[in-house]
Design a protein around this motif. Structure first.
Motif, PDB file in Angstrom:
ATOM      1  N   LYS A 167      23.384  -3.744  14.491  1.00  0.00           N
ATOM      2  CA  LYS A 167      22.135  -3.275  13.896  1.00  0.00           C
ATOM      3  C   LYS A 167      21.924  -1.799  14.221  1.00  0.00           C
ATOM      4  CE  LYS A 167      17.132  -4.143  13.851  1.00  0.00           C
ATOM      5  NZ  LYS A 167      16.016  -4.959  14.412  1.00  0.00           N
ATOM      6  N   GLN A 168      21.624  -1.014  13.199  1.00  0.00           N
ATOM      7  CA  GLN A 168      21.356   0.402  13.404  1.00  0.00           C
ATOM      8  C   GLN A 168      19.989   0.582  14.065  1.00  0.00           C
ATOM      9  OE1 GLN A 168      20.812   2.683   9.833  1.00  0.00           O
ATOM     10  NE2 GLN A 168      21.331   4.624  10.805  1.00  0.00           N
ATOM     11  N   ILE A 169      19.953   1.305  15.178  1.00  0.00           N
ATOM     12  CA  ILE A 169      18.694   1.566  15.862  1.00  0.00           C
ATOM     13  C   ILE A 169      18.633   3.037  16.268  1.00  0.00           C
ATOM     14  CG2 ILE A 169      18.585  -0.788  16.791  1.00  0.00           C
ATOM     15  CD1 ILE A 169      19.234   0.454  19.546  1.00  0.00           C
ATOM     16  N   LYS A 170      17.438   3.522  16.505  1.00  0.00           N
ATOM     17  CA  LYS A 170      17.258   4.826  17.118  1.00  0.00           C
ATOM     18  C   LYS A 170      17.113   4.624  18.625  1.00  0.00           C
ATOM     19  CE  LYS A 170      16.865   8.134  13.899  1.00  0.00           C
ATOM     20  NZ  LYS A 170      17.764   9.306  13.827  1.00  0.00           N
ATOM     21  N   LEU A 171      17.811   5.442  19.387  1.00  0.00           N
ATOM     22  CA  LEU A 171      17.594   5.462  20.824  1.00  0.00           C
ATOM     23  C   LEU A 171      16.273   6.183  21.089  1.00  0.00           C
ATOM     24  CD1 LEU A 171      21.200   6.376  22.014  1.00  0.00           C
ATOM     25  CD2 LEU A 171      20.118   4.116  21.995  1.00  0.00           C
ATOM     26  N   LYS A 172      15.334   5.476  21.666  1.00  0.00           N
ATOM     27  CA  LYS A 172      14.002   6.017  21.953  1.00  0.00           C
ATOM     28  C   LYS A 172      13.860   6.056  23.464  1.00  0.00           C
ATOM     29  CE  LYS A 172      12.400   3.782  17.716  1.00  0.00           C
ATOM     30  NZ  LYS A 172      11.601   2.659  17.156  1.00  0.00           N
ATOM     31  N   GLY A 173      14.325   7.149  24.053  1.00  0.00           N
ATOM     32  CA  GLY A 173      14.462   7.179  25.491  1.00  0.00           C
ATOM     33  C   GLY A 173      13.724   8.306  26.174  1.00  0.00           C
ATOM     34  N   PHE A 174      13.646   8.189  27.494  1.00  0.00           N
ATOM     35  CA  PHE A 174      13.063   9.224  28.337  1.00  0.00           C
ATOM     36  C   PHE A 174      14.059   9.626  29.415  1.00  0.00           C
ATOM     37  CE2 PHE A 174       9.227   7.206  26.650  1.00  0.00           C
ATOM     38  CZ  PHE A 174       8.481   8.317  26.298  1.00  0.00           C
ATOM     39  N   CYS A 175      14.048  10.919  29.731  1.00  0.00           N
ATOM     40  CA  CYS A 175      14.736  11.416  30.913  1.00  0.00           C
ATOM     41  C   CYS A 175      13.791  11.258  32.101  1.00  0.00           C
ATOM     42  CB  CYS A 175      15.087  12.897  30.768  1.00  0.00           C
ATOM     43  SG  CYS A 175      15.973  13.340  29.251  1.00  0.00           S
ATOM     44  N   ASN A 176      14.354  10.996  33.264  1.00  0.00           N
ATOM     45  CA  ASN A 176      13.518  10.876  34.452  1.00  0.00           C
ATOM     46  C   ASN A 176      14.252  11.318  35.699  1.00  0.00           C
ATOM     47  OD1 ASN A 176      10.808   9.396  33.863  1.00  0.00           O
ATOM     48  ND2 ASN A 176      12.334   8.336  32.633  1.00  0.00           N
TER      49      ASN A 176
END
Length: 363
Positions: free
Chosen positions: A35-44
């Motif tokens: 499934k195509q998804i967008k990576l919705k991430g945070f740096c920490n």
């Protein structure tokens, strides 16, 4: 389960395992389990208010849950590997970009990289290995050789994940590090996404560090002399973008696999755009203790499907009665109406990036 036997004694080592498929494509971005998804991430960074870098397991779990709450599905370890974070991300279904910080082909660093991979490779949450971040040599032939050596060491230990670097320049150089990697992360500079994809259509791309937007929790008027910045998503670092602009660049380009926003939580150091007496950052969508800034609600509007609405305004403060104030509405709905004491003040369609704003008289 691993079993060790020695001197008629048996010891056990238990490892959680998981199964998933991943793909990072040049035109369609990231795919998880087909499934195509967008990576919705945070740096920490690894520190947290009150405990420094000695962060207990329960607090790491709290931080990850707060990020997932606003729609995040990915986490970038910036720039310190942490096996406990990997355990938690396995359990919570959060995808991880594991990162090496030292850009060197020296023997001791190569050994460190092997240790990083050895600890990470059994974790299904780990989907990407980053071998450097914003290195001066990134656009040079020497940098390309170092990156090639680091990549080879990673592949020696694990051939199942793509290897990238996080570049803040030099990514269009044909003799630079970008052309030897499995994919490229661009830090900031979102206007170069199109340039990179046009020049290197065969190299996958993601936003490895984005935004660097400023807010101070609970403030609705910027007063630079007092080190106060409002929550209307106006201010950002000179090299960065507002929350809304940074996400627009990612969302509108299918070939950009996703984003890792700088940062999920405020941290000690780097008090840009100020100096002393400020000693911590203004980048976080949560403050140092984990309380929401209004940026959290922008990400809820961008990344979650359950209907939500949030007003950004100083309405609850006692001063300013009779004055004109700005009300910003964050929502993932199509249309909103604004009432003041049961009186309809106005209504607008929600722009999915800019959201909606009203100027009203405070009563």
């Amino acid at each position: 389960t691993s079993i060790f036997e020695q001197d008629q004694e048996t010891d056990y080592l238990y490892n959680r395992i998981g199964f998933r498929t991943i793909a990072w494509e040049t035109d369609t971005g990231f795919w998880l389990n087909g499934k195509q998804i967008k990576l919705k991430g945070f740096c920490n960074h690894q520190d947290h208010a009150g405990v420094g870098v000695a962060v207990p397991y329960s607090l790491k779990e709290f931080r990850l849950a707060k990020l997932k709450e606003i729609g995040a599905n990915a986490y970038r370890l910036s720039h310190n590997p942490d096996p406990e974070i990997l355990d938690l991300c396995d359990q919570m279904g959060i995808l991880v970009m594991e990162e090496n910080r030292t850009f060197s082909s020296a023997a001791d660093n190569l050994a460190d990289v092997k240790d990083i991979i050895r600890r990470a490779r059994n974790h299904p949450s780990v989907i990407l290995y980053s071998i450097f971040n914003e290195e001066p040599l990134q656009g040079t032939y020497k940098g390309r050789r170092i990156a090639g050596k680091l990549k080879a060491v990673v592949k020696e230990m694990d051939q199942t994940r793509p290897v990238l670097g996080a570049l803040n320049g030099g990514y269009l150089e044909e003799d630079g590090a970008s052309t030897i990697l499995d994919g490229v992360g661009i830090n900031y500079n979102p206007k170069r996404y199109d340039d990179f994809h046009e020049k290197f259509p065969q190299i996958p791309l993601l936003g490895s560090e984005t935004a660097s937007a400023f807010m101070v929790r609970g403030e609705y008027e910027t007063q630079m002399e007092k080190h106060l910045i409002d929550n209307y998503d106006i201010e950002c670092a000179p090299w960065g973008n507002t929350t809304r602009d940074a996400w627009r660049y990612i969302a509108e380009r299918p070939f950009v696999a996703g984003t890792f926003v700088w940062t999920g939580f405020d941290y000690r150091g780097e008090p840009t755009p100020f100096e002393w007496p400020s000693v911590a950052t203004f980048f976080g969508v949560y403050d140092s203790c984990g309380f929401e800034k209004d940026a959290c609600y922008l990400y809820r509007a961008f990344w979650t499907d359950e209907p939500m609405i949030h007003l950004v305004s100083p309405w609850c403060y006692q001063d300013g009665i009779g004055e004109q104030i700005k009300v910003m509405i964050d929502s993932n709905c199509d249309h909103v109406q604004l009432f003041v004491n049961q009186t309809l003040i106005g209504e607008k369609d929600i722009d999915k990036y800019e959201q909606a704003e009203f100027i009203i008289t405070k009563e």
